[in-house]
Design an enzyme around this catalytic site. Structure first.
Site: not given
Ligand code: PRP
Length: 177
Positions: A103, A149-150
């Protein structure tokens, strides 16, 4: 029942399976004759990781890390913490970091830096989805997606929807937009 919260399906099960297969063929070609160590970043990557490692016909090992940056909201706080470190030593290993989504790129940027200091033979980054600006380059990228938001196929909103077999856009009213 979860379907009622989905505005639009972005990628069907079949599209995901096909793309995962294409990435797997690319990895097989790039790592022919080598052993790969897949590192899944919990929790979102667990479905993609399971499908990808089963599609790759190479000897491989698996490990997991958990880092948190998001809490229960929908945007990045920029704060990253290691919740669970690797169980294995990666020295001399050919590592592929597996993520569900890139992201802001903060998570992979941070992880790449940490992992490179542990002297692997190589490190590459793989994410099923990517969007927005990115401070890191992916070696393997499934799909570039719009800024929506996916959820599904491992991705959550408030820990739900991870078990949807497809990737869909969440209706904004679900998260109060
Ligand atoms: C999400 C996804 C990545 C990160 C990407 O994890 O799995 O690890 O965000 O975002 P970035 O590129 O902005 O750093 P999240 O913290 O939501 O945890 P999860 O995997 O447990 O859902």
């Amino acid at each position: 029942m979860l379907e009622k919260d989905i505005q639009e399906i972005l990628f069907t099960e079949e599209q995901l399976k096909n793309r995962v297969g294409e990435i797997a063929r690319q990895i097989e070609s790039d790592y022919a004759g080598k052993e790969v160590m897949f590192i899944g970043i919990l929790r979102g990557s667990f479905v993609f990781m399971a499908d990808l490692c089963r599609a790759v016909e190479l000897p491989c090992t698996l490990d997991f890390m958990s880092v948190s940056s998001y809490g229960s909201g929908t945007t990045s706080s920029g704060q990253i913490q290691i919740i669970k470190d690797l169980s294995e030593d990666i020295t001399g290993r050919h590592v592929i970091v597996v993520e569900d989504i890139l992201d802001s790129g903060n998570t992979l940027h941070y992880l790449l830096n940490i992992l490179e200091h542990r002297h692997p033979a190589s490190v590459r980054l793989c994410a099923l989805l990517e969007r927005r600006v990115k401070p890191v380059e992916l070696h393997y990228s499934g799909f570039t997606i719009p800024d929506a938001f996916v959820v599904g196929y491992g991705l959550d909103y408030s820990e739900k929807y991870r078990n949807l077999p497809y990737i869909g856009i969440l209706k904004p009213q679900v998260y109060g937009a």
